[in-house]
Design a protein around this motif. Structure first.
Motif, mmCIF file in Angstrom:
data_model
loop_
_atom_site.group_PDB
_atom_site.id
_atom_site.type_symbol
_atom_site.label_atom_id
_atom_site.label_comp_id
_atom_site.label_asym_id
_atom_site.label_seq_id
_atom_site.Cartn_x
_atom_site.Cartn_y
_atom_site.Cartn_z
ATOM 1 N N ARG A 29 0.839 -1.215 0.000
ATOM 2 C CA ARG A 29 0.000 0.000 0.000
ATOM 3 C C ARG A 29 0.865 1.251 0.000
ATOM 4 N NH1 ARG A 29 -2.931 -2.912 3.814
ATOM 5 N NH2 ARG A 29 -2.035 -1.690 5.502
ATOM 6 N N ARG A 30 1.901 1.242 0.817
ATOM 7 C CA ARG A 30 2.777 2.415 0.915
ATOM 8 C C ARG A 30 3.496 2.701 -0.412
ATOM 9 N NH1 ARG A 30 4.490 5.559 4.975
ATOM 10 N NH2 ARG A 30 6.569 6.445 4.839
ATOM 11 N N ILE A 31 4.021 1.648 -1.035
ATOM 12 C CA ILE A 31 4.711 1.804 -2.314
ATOM 13 C C ILE A 31 3.737 2.271 -3.389
ATOM 14 C CG2 ILE A 31 5.864 0.523 -4.171
ATOM 15 C CD1 ILE A 31 7.193 -1.154 -1.919
ATOM 16 N N SER A 32 2.533 1.699 -3.402
ATOM 17 C CA SER A 32 1.523 2.093 -4.388
ATOM 18 C C SER A 32 1.166 3.569 -4.253
ATOM 19 C CB SER A 32 0.261 1.247 -4.231
ATOM 20 O OG SER A 32 0.542 -0.092 -4.504
ATOM 21 N N PHE A 35 16.623 1.786 -4.845
ATOM 22 C CA PHE A 35 16.670 3.084 -4.169
ATOM 23 C C PHE A 35 15.255 3.655 -4.023
ATOM 24 C CE2 PHE A 35 16.815 7.731 -4.457
ATOM 25 C CZ PHE A 35 17.547 8.016 -3.318
ATOM 26 N N GLU A 36 14.472 3.606 -5.098
ATOM 27 C CA GLU A 36 13.104 4.131 -5.056
ATOM 28 C C GLU A 36 12.252 3.368 -4.035
ATOM 29 O OE1 GLU A 36 11.604 6.694 -6.599
ATOM 30 O OE2 GLU A 36 13.360 7.318 -7.721
ATOM 31 N N LEU A 37 12.421 2.050 -3.985
ATOM 32 C CA LEU A 37 11.675 1.246 -3.003
ATOM 33 C C LEU A 37 12.046 1.636 -1.577
ATOM 34 C CD1 LEU A 37 11.348 -2.512 -4.019
ATOM 35 C CD2 LEU A 37 9.641 -0.727 -4.048
ATOM 36 N N ARG A 38 13.348 1.762 -1.321
ATOM 37 C CA ARG A 38 13.800 2.143 0.028
ATOM 38 C C ARG A 38 13.244 3.512 0.416
ATOM 39 N NH1 ARG A 38 18.619 -0.565 -1.371
ATOM 40 N NH2 ARG A 38 19.514 1.332 -2.220
ATOM 41 N N LYS A 72 10.006 6.033 6.693
ATOM 42 C CA LYS A 72 9.016 6.779 7.461
ATOM 43 C C LYS A 72 9.539 8.183 7.703
ATOM 44 C CE LYS A 72 6.742 3.024 9.827
ATOM 45 N NZ LYS A 72 6.357 2.444 11.109
ATOM 46 N N GLN A 73 8.685 9.170 7.443
ATOM 47 C CA GLN A 73 9.075 10.551 7.674
ATOM 48 C C GLN A 73 8.952 10.890 9.152
ATOM 49 O OE1 GLN A 73 6.764 13.083 5.073
ATOM 50 N NE2 GLN A 73 8.615 13.970 4.267
#
Length: 133
Positions: A50-53, A89-92, A97-98
């Motif tokens: 969900r987060r990646i999407s 890199f994009e996945l990481r 978490k901000q």
């Protein structure tokens, strides 16, 4: 996120690259396209999917497949390494978490400094006026 399992789920496709290269570019497939099916991945949890999407929605098509490509080099192997590194890199970055923003207030000294500056500016402008009027 299981990096090794993700790497086995990647689909690579070599296609002809655009741009300069002459005869070499016309007969070799050096551009590498990477496809990763997020929704059917076994390496990611539901939360991670969900987060990646959400974070990479601009790169994901309607079928839920994340697509990336690289044509930086004239070598297919180099382009494959580049696109894989960019993908990881994009996945990481998407899974990071901000930190929550901490609200801050101006200090008493900074408030006084601002008010003094305003007062000084108003006095300068007041001294410009014609004293007869």
């Amino acid at each position: 996120m299981d990096k090794d399992l993700i790497l086995t789920e990647l689909d690579y496709k070599a296609v002809r690259s655009s741009g300069p290269g002459g005869q070499h570019a016309n007969k070799t497939a050096t551009k590498v396209e990477l496809a990763f099916d997020i929704s059917n991945s076994e390496a990611l949890s539901d939360y991670e999917k969900r987060r990646i999407s959400r974070k990479l929605s601009g790169r994901i098509n309607k079928d839920g497949v994340l697509k990336m490509s690289s044509e930086d080099s004239r070598s297919q192997h180099t382009n494959k390494e580049i696109v894989t590194q960019n993908f990881l890199f994009e996945l990481r970055e998407a899974l990071k978490k901000q930190k929550p923003r901490k609200k801050t207030k101006p200090t008493k000294a900074s408030k006084l400094k601002r008010l003094k500056a305003k007062k000084k500016k108003s006095e300068i402008k007041a001294n410009r006026k014609d004293p007869l009027k």
